[in-house]
Design an enzyme around this catalytic site. Sequence first.
Site, PDB file in Angstrom:
ATOM      1  N   ASP A   9       6.100  -1.315   0.621  1.00 33.63           N
ATOM      2  CA  ASP A   9       6.035  -1.345  -0.838  1.00 33.63           C
ATOM      3  C   ASP A   9       6.168   0.097  -1.275  1.00 33.63           C
ATOM      4  OD1 ASP A   9       5.312  -1.377  -3.555  1.00 33.63           O
ATOM      5  OD2 ASP A   9       3.925  -3.047  -3.295  1.00 33.63           O
ATOM      6  N   VAL A  11       5.152   1.706  -3.676  1.00 31.62           N
ATOM      7  CA  VAL A  11       3.982   2.312  -4.311  1.00 31.62           C
ATOM      8  C   VAL A  11       3.108   3.048  -3.300  1.00 31.62           C
ATOM      9  CG1 VAL A  11       2.372   0.367  -4.093  1.00 31.62           C
ATOM     10  CG2 VAL A  11       2.247   1.864  -6.108  1.00 31.62           C
ATOM     11  N   SER A  12       3.305   2.773  -2.018  1.00 32.82           N
ATOM     12  CA  SER A  12       2.450   3.346  -0.974  1.00 32.82           C
ATOM     13  C   SER A  12       3.007   4.658  -0.432  1.00 32.82           C
ATOM     14  CB  SER A  12       2.298   2.357   0.191  1.00 32.82           C
ATOM     15  OG  SER A  12       1.720   2.985   1.312  1.00 32.82           O
ATOM     16  N   PRO A  13       2.248   5.766  -0.542  1.00 30.44           N
ATOM     17  CA  PRO A  13       2.735   7.021   0.052  1.00 30.44           C
ATOM     18  C   PRO A  13       2.805   6.931   1.570  1.00 30.44           C
ATOM     19  CG  PRO A  13       0.454   7.257  -0.683  1.00 30.44           C
ATOM     20  CD  PRO A  13       0.940   5.933  -1.203  1.00 30.44           C
ATOM     21  N   ALA A  15       3.610   4.308   3.285  1.00 25.87           N
ATOM     22  CA  ALA A  15       4.837   3.592   3.641  1.00 25.87           C
ATOM     23  C   ALA A  15       6.020   4.562   3.675  1.00 25.87           C
ATOM     24  CB  ALA A  15       5.098   2.459   2.659  1.00 25.87           C
TER      25      ALA A  15
END
Length: 214
Positions: A9, A11-13, A15
């Site tokens: 996703d 939005v996840s740093p 990731a």
Amino acid sequence: MRDITFYLDFVSPYAWLAFAQLPAQLEGISCHVRYRPVLLGALLKQHANPGPAGIPPKRAWTYRHAEWLGHAQGTTLQMPQRHPFNPLPLLRLALECSEDGCINRFTADALFRHVWEGGGDALGAERIAALRERLAAQLRTDAQAAERAKGLLRTNTEEAAAAGVFGVPTVSVDGHTFFGVDGLPMLRDYLQGGDWFTQGRWEAAASVEQGLQA
């Protein structure tokens, strides 16, 4: 050749950091990676998990830690203007580049860089318009593209939850899931036939009796 699924996703740093590290961790291993966007918020909600941003002191730590990790591993990472933000527009845009719920590395890279480089507003209209232009060659243009993207995201998220995915980044291979940036070395060890995995420790470690009663 091993078939690997990378759940993400934007939005996840973490990731983004794992996405940047993945090629190095897979060097010398014959595999095919499928990049599959999911809605992190829905996965967290399923387990009543507020996520790091839901706990104020942990939110501050997470942002500091993520930026430091980016610095340490040589991956540009600057917190966007607002975070957390609703990632649905970006997830759906990514999946307008897909027919089967997976996106290619070029598409994932463009979306991640949009969020994590430059410190801009991830949902700014002008920036999203520029991103859409960058992805123009990848985007489906039929009348059903937008609705199909919504359906693909729902299916991806539901299938991820059913497979035991509780957050991102998660890498899945052979029914095993590896969570987080710090799970990547463990993934590599598994793919190389590490002896820990051949000794039954994977199953044994997860069978420890619960010491707290609900």
